[in-house]
Design a protein around this motif. Sequence first.
Motif, PDB file in Angstrom:
ATOM      1  N   HIS A 148       0.876  -1.154   0.229  1.00  0.00           N
ATOM      2  CA  HIS A 148      -0.209  -0.024   0.011  1.00  0.00           C
ATOM      3  C   HIS A 148       0.469   1.352   0.254  1.00  0.00           C
ATOM      4  O   HIS A 148       0.345   2.356  -0.495  1.00  0.00           O
ATOM      5  N   GLN A 198     -10.038  -1.724   1.679  1.00  0.00           N
ATOM      6  CA  GLN A 198      -8.403  -1.480   1.267  1.00  0.00           C
ATOM      7  C   GLN A 198      -8.746  -0.488   0.486  1.00  0.00           C
ATOM      8  O   GLN A 198      -6.920   0.125   0.715  1.00  0.00           O
ATOM      9  N   SER A 205      -7.165   2.230   2.321  1.00  0.00           N
ATOM     10  CA  SER A 205      -5.721   1.819   3.521  1.00  0.00           C
ATOM     11  C   SER A 205      -4.436   2.908   2.582  1.00  0.00           C
ATOM     12  O   SER A 205      -3.497   2.785   2.825  1.00  0.00           O
ATOM     13  N   LYS A 243      -3.186   5.536   1.927  1.00  0.00           N
ATOM     14  CA  LYS A 243      -2.639   6.220   2.121  1.00  0.00           C
ATOM     15  C   LYS A 243      -2.124   7.617   0.885  1.00  0.00           C
ATOM     16  O   LYS A 243      -2.019   8.788   0.554  1.00  0.00           O
TER      17      LYS A 243
END
Length: 569
Positions: free
Chosen positions: A286, A310, A313, A315
Amino acid sequence: MTNTNIGDFSAPFRWKGALFRIQYRNYDAEDPTIPNQTDVTVRKTDLSILSFESFPTLKECCCKVLVSDALLAKYASSLLPSELHYHMMKKALEKKRDRSVNVLLQVWPAVSLTLRTLLPQLFCTSSVLYDDLVYRSQIQHAILCTTSLVRSLMCIIEHPDILSVGKLKMLDLRCFPTVDLMVQYISRFLLSKTTNSSFSTSRKRHRSPSPTSFAQNRNLDKVSRSEPFILSIDAVVRGSETCNLLCKALSISKSSHSPLKLQINQLDVSNVRDKELEALLKHIDHENLTGLSLQYNSLLPSGISILAPQISSLKNLSALDLSCNIINLTENPDVRDVVSGMLSSMHNLKRLDFSNNRVGNCLRELLSTKEGKFTASSSNRSTDSPQSLEYLKLSACRLTQSDLLYISTSNHRFTLRELDLGENVLFIYMSSLVQLLHATKNLEVLELEGCGFKDDHFLPLIKAISSLKKLWYLNLAGHEVTTKELYGSIPLLAALPHLECVRITYPNECYDSSDQEICVNMKASVETKLKELFSKNLYSSHRNPMSRMVRIVWTDDYYQEILQVVFIP
């Protein structure tokens, strides 16, 4: 590479979306009267100048000759300074010399190779918005380059004896698409390496070592102890098979014994079910993912609810494309809350595409948490605060008056550079649309195709558009206007200092007769008259003489072949 029969990978999908942006301009750092010198105006029929280049230097000429033959490139690379390897690789990619690319990668003198330092940025001109010839040429060249480099890297990993020749440890292909076929190739390569490793380990347990095997094991240990290669790509996934393979490959890539660490920077997935998408997003790092496209996955409101945790998350995500799904947020307030929360968690998101979903009367709730605080300098913004959008595509979303009013009053109006409101019934909200256009002063690309405008709306619309002084692409195709209104709009359009291209439909008079010859003559007359009007008004405007050129792209009928007329006064 020249002999490889690679099909047209750009046909099944379009990348002119949120992931691969068109190059913006820094208007604060340049004179607004000076045009972009790198954007060459070309005629549709003059194919000979599409690849026009300035006169090459002596160094470029020498590198072109050296990469014309792989053996010559290999011999020259052992004699020439390492600084010239960069220029040789650049020419090898430009001239599609696959074997020379392979040779140069084997002896690459640096630890990393970054493709975006060797190729010009994808979609660096406005031509890709309307000229399929330019668009396909850029996409196909990018695909050929990523394909050649991936195959060469796999060859190096496959033959450990080459490892000691060059220093390469990282291949960075970000900003250029690695197509579905190559994603499968990389995934199967990693799977085969794991299978072979497991088989070798099993045989060691049941067989006594021989002197020869001791020597082989020492070589293998030497390779395994070395650092793994890192491959960073923008992956294109088209179907469940590739999706499942990529999930397994990413899992293997995280293993300490893997010879290759796979990093996904941008991910474009289509024709995959929501559960498989969820599994894929779980396997991806991620921290590395900056762009996500989920076009054409038939996502229902329930599907986006499954994926929302999902996606939330991610970022560092700066681009999100959810277009062409079946997400109806207008009639599902619970799902709307989920999507709103998802968007609010992505503080770095700048590019958003909701096209062909139902988000009418929902924009305030969806995007209000994404509004950044507008300041004169973006450097004053905290990294933990949300950023307002630069790119917003809402084509065929059944927008309402409240949606237009929200955009015109939100902080997004200060940062928006590309806005697509096409395929929405906007003529009934003219006052709100005019207010929006007056508020979004920084727009560079505006698309209002098929919004139902007629004669009564056309001139008020053009007057509002004339306030967009940074605009360089305008799409007004698919509207029924007469020659009087069309001709009356030219002085306002010609006064826009940066306008490069206008896409419009032939006026109503061109279709009054059932005689095809009369229609053709009428179209030719309209083209000539429009050129004269543009010529007169451009010379009387305050434009720099070098920027007195406007492309006019005509559309015959809705969604039919585009005919381009290039005007250079």
